[in-house]
Motif scaffolding. Sequence first.
Motif, PDB file in Angstrom:
ATOM      1  N   ALA A 108       0.835  -1.128   0.138  1.00 38.64           N
ATOM      2  CA  ALA A 108      -0.049   0.097  -0.057  1.00 38.64           C
ATOM      3  C   ALA A 108       0.893   1.230   0.271  1.00 38.64           C
ATOM      4  O   ALA A 108       0.655   2.377  -0.877  1.00 38.64           O
ATOM      5  CB  ALA A 108      -1.123  -0.054   1.116  1.00 38.64           C
ATOM      6  N   SER A 109       1.909   1.368   0.810  1.00 36.67           N
ATOM      7  CA  SER A 109       2.621   2.578   0.819  1.00 36.67           C
ATOM      8  C   SER A 109       3.292   2.736  -0.240  1.00 36.67           C
ATOM      9  O   SER A 109       3.656   3.792  -0.670  1.00 36.67           O
ATOM     10  CB  SER A 109       3.384   2.486   2.112  1.00 36.67           C
ATOM     11  N   ARG A 127      -5.488   2.298   6.935  1.00 37.07           N
ATOM     12  CA  ARG A 127      -5.387   0.845   7.263  1.00 37.07           C
ATOM     13  C   ARG A 127      -6.515   0.462   8.098  1.00 37.07           C
ATOM     14  O   ARG A 127      -7.218   1.343   8.864  1.00 37.07           O
ATOM     15  CB  ARG A 127      -4.173   0.628   8.474  1.00 37.07           C
ATOM     16  N   TRP A 159       1.288  -1.542  11.594  1.00 32.55           N
ATOM     17  CA  TRP A 159       2.108  -0.655  10.684  1.00 32.55           C
ATOM     18  C   TRP A 159       2.014   0.660  11.154  1.00 32.55           C
ATOM     19  O   TRP A 159       0.991   1.192  11.860  1.00 32.55           O
ATOM     20  CB  TRP A 159       1.579  -0.825   9.319  1.00 32.55           C
ATOM     21  N   ARG A 160       3.168   1.427  10.882  1.00 37.28           N
ATOM     22  CA  ARG A 160       3.263   3.026  10.952  1.00 37.28           C
ATOM     23  C   ARG A 160       2.358   3.695  10.056  1.00 37.28           C
ATOM     24  O   ARG A 160       2.091   3.073   9.063  1.00 37.28           O
ATOM     25  CB  ARG A 160       4.476   3.593  11.021  1.00 37.28           C
ATOM     26  N   ASP A 161       1.495   4.830  10.515  1.00 37.95           N
ATOM     27  CA  ASP A 161       0.887   5.401   9.504  1.00 37.95           C
ATOM     28  C   ASP A 161       1.707   5.947   8.309  1.00 37.95           C
ATOM     29  O   ASP A 161       2.836   6.325   8.547  1.00 37.95           O
ATOM     30  CB  ASP A 161       0.243   6.681  10.525  1.00 37.95           C
ATOM     31  N   HIS A 162       1.068   6.238   7.090  1.00 41.50           N
ATOM     32  CA  HIS A 162       1.504   6.689   6.126  1.00 41.50           C
ATOM     33  C   HIS A 162       0.493   7.626   5.445  1.00 41.50           C
ATOM     34  O   HIS A 162      -0.719   7.342   5.369  1.00 41.50           O
ATOM     35  CB  HIS A 162       1.952   5.478   5.131  1.00 41.50           C
ATOM     36  N   ALA A 211       1.143   3.967  -2.940  1.00 38.67           N
ATOM     37  CA  ALA A 211       0.470   5.520  -2.546  1.00 38.67           C
ATOM     38  C   ALA A 211       1.576   6.321  -2.881  1.00 38.67           C
ATOM     39  O   ALA A 211       1.484   7.483  -3.470  1.00 38.67           O
ATOM     40  CB  ALA A 211       0.256   5.976  -1.065  1.00 38.67           C
ATOM     41  N   ASP A 212       3.028   6.276  -2.697  1.00 38.68           N
ATOM     42  CA  ASP A 212       4.267   6.869  -3.156  1.00 38.68           C
ATOM     43  C   ASP A 212       4.245   7.120  -4.631  1.00 38.68           C
ATOM     44  O   ASP A 212       4.984   7.971  -4.960  1.00 38.68           O
ATOM     45  CB  ASP A 212       5.450   6.422  -2.539  1.00 38.68           C
ATOM     46  N   GLN A 231      -5.120   7.897  -2.924  1.00 40.99           N
ATOM     47  CA  GLN A 231      -5.250   7.216  -1.380  1.00 40.99           C
ATOM     48  C   GLN A 231      -5.348   5.549  -1.700  1.00 40.99           C
ATOM     49  O   GLN A 231      -6.154   5.173  -2.573  1.00 40.99           O
ATOM     50  CB  GLN A 231      -6.453   7.689  -1.002  1.00 40.99           C
ATOM     51  N   VAL A 275      -2.291   6.146   3.016  1.00 49.89           N
ATOM     52  CA  VAL A 275      -2.642   4.799   3.229  1.00 49.89           C
ATOM     53  C   VAL A 275      -3.773   4.970   4.427  1.00 49.89           C
ATOM     54  O   VAL A 275      -3.392   5.615   5.338  1.00 49.89           O
ATOM     55  CB  VAL A 275      -1.510   3.850   3.775  1.00 49.89           C
TER      56      VAL A 275
END
Length: 209
Positions: free
Chosen positions: A105-106, A135, A127-130, A109-110, A116, A133
């Motif tokens: 996903a990340s 979640r 996972w850490r927020d991006h 998105a990049d 989105q 993304v």
Amino acid sequence: MHQLLTDRQTSPRCGPDFGLVLLADEMDDRRVRDGTLGCPNCRDAFPIRDGFADVRAPPRGELPAGRATIPADGSEEEAVRLQALLDIRRGPGTVVLVGGPAGLASLLADSVDELQVVAVDPAARMWRDHPGVSRMTGFPGLPFFSRTMRGAVVDGAMGGDVVREGARVVAPGARVVVVNAPSDAEEILADGGLSVLVAESETVVATRG
């Protein structure tokens, strides 16, 4: 989870015709850190904690382990491949990745401005927020209105129902990519009103005309 995603979310208990209402307790740059999604029809509530939404119908119980993993070396190439199969060159829009593909996903998105990406897998809780993304997890089905997503990538190893749901949520002109496709994936997509474009190496791509 991005605030605007809540406009597309539906009740897993009442079905895809019943939208959810957001009660946000903590926001950060239009992203919900903590809050609740509520169904005005059945009055059930679905928590958002640390940016992760648990949109499962009761009885919820403990989250399973999930199928997605953090991207490893070489994942960039797979993300580029998914972007090409989805035929998305620029945003805006929202794409949903379900199961194993959610791990990309990340990276996806990049790679596309203003895109989105929704990562739907229990593993995403850790996972850490991006910035690009959202979640979450959902059951049964995908808790989104029909024909609202710009694309979907689903893990066919999770069964025919997830393929069927991927077909349901994509908008006209959008594509569904099925990885680890089951033998009846083409039939399921055709039944959902999609036309198959590619079917090879356990990957099936279809579009809604």
